[in-house]
Write a protein that holds these residues in place. Structure first.
Motif, short mmCIF file in Angstrom:
data_model
loop_
_atom_site.label_atom_id
_atom_site.label_comp_id
_atom_site.label_asym_id
_atom_site.label_seq_id
_atom_site.Cartn_x
_atom_site.Cartn_y
_atom_site.Cartn_z
N UNK A 198 -2.41 7.32 14.81
CA UNK A 198 -0.96 7.12 14.72
C UNK A 198 -0.69 5.96 13.76
N UNK A 199 0.50 5.44 13.81
CA UNK A 199 0.89 4.42 12.84
C UNK A 199 0.46 3.02 13.26
N UNK A 200 -0.06 2.24 12.30
CA UNK A 200 -0.30 0.83 12.60
C UNK A 200 1.05 0.16 12.87
N UNK A 201 1.07 -0.75 13.82
CA UNK A 201 2.30 -1.44 14.19
C UNK A 201 2.10 -2.95 14.09
N UNK A 252 -6.12 -6.26 12.92
CA UNK A 252 -6.48 -5.93 11.53
C UNK A 252 -6.99 -7.17 10.81
N UNK A 253 -6.25 -8.26 10.93
CA UNK A 253 -6.65 -9.50 10.26
C UNK A 253 -8.03 -9.95 10.73
N UNK A 254 -8.31 -9.83 12.01
CA UNK A 254 -9.61 -10.22 12.53
C UNK A 254 -10.73 -9.32 12.02
N UNK A 255 -10.53 -8.01 12.10
CA UNK A 255 -11.56 -7.08 11.63
C UNK A 255 -11.86 -7.26 10.15
N UNK A 256 -10.82 -7.49 9.35
CA UNK A 256 -10.98 -7.55 7.90
C UNK A 256 -11.59 -8.84 7.39
N UNK A 264 -1.39 -12.79 6.70
CA UNK A 264 -0.29 -12.33 5.85
C UNK A 264 -0.63 -11.01 5.14
N UNK A 265 -1.90 -10.80 4.84
CA UNK A 265 -2.31 -9.54 4.24
C UNK A 265 -2.11 -8.38 5.22
N UNK A 266 -2.44 -8.61 6.48
CA UNK A 266 -2.25 -7.57 7.51
C UNK A 266 -0.77 -7.29 7.73
N UNK A 267 0.05 -8.33 7.71
CA UNK A 267 1.51 -8.14 7.86
C UNK A 267 2.03 -7.27 6.71
N UNK A 268 1.65 -7.59 5.48
CA UNK A 268 2.08 -6.80 4.33
C UNK A 268 1.59 -5.36 4.40
N UNK A 269 0.37 -5.17 4.87
CA UNK A 269 -0.19 -3.83 5.01
C UNK A 269 0.63 -3.00 6.01
N UNK A 270 0.89 -3.57 7.18
CA UNK A 270 1.60 -2.84 8.24
C UNK A 270 3.09 -2.68 7.93
N UNK A 286 4.76 -3.15 4.88
CA UNK A 286 5.17 -2.70 3.55
C UNK A 286 4.32 -1.57 3.01
N UNK A 287 3.01 -1.79 2.88
CA UNK A 287 2.13 -0.83 2.22
C UNK A 287 2.11 0.52 2.93
N UNK A 288 1.84 0.53 4.23
CA UNK A 288 1.74 1.80 4.97
C UNK A 288 3.09 2.55 4.96
N UNK A 289 4.22 1.91 5.32
CA UNK A 289 5.49 2.65 5.30
C UNK A 289 5.86 3.16 3.90
N UNK A 290 5.56 2.40 2.86
CA UNK A 290 5.88 2.85 1.50
C UNK A 290 5.08 4.09 1.13
N UNK A 291 3.82 4.12 1.51
CA UNK A 291 2.99 5.29 1.22
C UNK A 291 3.53 6.55 1.87
N UNK A 292 3.96 6.43 3.12
CA UNK A 292 4.54 7.58 3.81
C UNK A 292 5.88 7.97 3.19
N UNK A 293 6.74 6.97 2.96
CA UNK A 293 8.09 7.25 2.44
C UNK A 293 8.04 7.91 1.07
N UNK A 294 7.09 7.49 0.24
CA UNK A 294 6.96 8.06 -1.10
C UNK A 294 6.04 9.29 -1.12
N UNK A 295 5.46 9.61 0.02
CA UNK A 295 4.53 10.73 0.17
C UNK A 295 3.36 10.62 -0.82
#
Length: 188
Positions: A14-17, A24-28, A46-52, A54-63
């Protein structure tokens, strides 16, 4: 494209939240990420925040890129992440260290491959990893990918330089059994 979940026998993709950010930050921060991944390094919250956010929602929204959190079941803690870039069908995946070696990624990747072939016109799914990433290679092999060689990767290093990568593909018409032709020492 609206995000959609993918259930498997043992997993829920499902979706990262925002609740996953610290995980995510810990694993990475695992040194494996520095060596084999193109995620930022050193990896910070901050990288994990941007990923969850911005990056993930933009990928879905732009398909353009579909990204899922891998969980043991609905609302369970995040185990890892899996995505597919629709231009070319490139898959990417990782698991947190405590969850490796339990057959999670082959199961999750199988569900993503099924979704790609059911929901797109792509005729193949591609995989690549930095040369030496045996764990990633074993997952691709178990899922039925055909090894297509060692080439300059499609995805550059963090600094933009080319990466020498192992490459594979799985055609829509292929069965999912392991294929011969992988480098020595890699068995499904």
């Amino acid at each position: 494209m609206s995000p959609f979940p993918l259930p498997t026998e043992r997993l829920m993709l499902d979706q990262p939240t925002d609740a996953d950010v610290d995980t995510i930050a810990g694993f990475c921060t695992d040194p494996v990420f520095e060596r084999f991944m193109v995620t930022p390094w050193p990896y910070e919250r901050e990288h994990a925040v941007g990923f969850v956010d911005e990056y993930v929602p933009a990928g879905w929204a732009q398909d353009t890129e579909w990204t899922w959190a891998i969980r043991a079941h609905d609302s369970a803690p995040l185990l890892g992440v899996l995505s597919v870039r629709k231009a070319g069908g490139m898959v990417g995946y990782w698991l947190g260290a405590p969850h490796r070696g339990h057959g999670i990624l082959p199961e999750a990747l199988g569900a993503v491959i099924d979704a790609v072939f059911a929901r797109t016109e792509l005729d193949r799914v591609r995989w690549e990893c930095t040369v030496g990433n045996l764990a990633s290679m074993r997952v691709a092999q178990k899922c039925g990918f055909r090894f297509t060689g060692e080439h300059t990767g499609r995805i550059p290093a963090r600094d933009g330089s080319p990466i020498l990568a192992w490459n594979g593909e799985l055609l829509r018409t292929d069965d999912r059994t392991p294929k011969p032709g992988w480098p020595d020492g890699v068995e499904a």
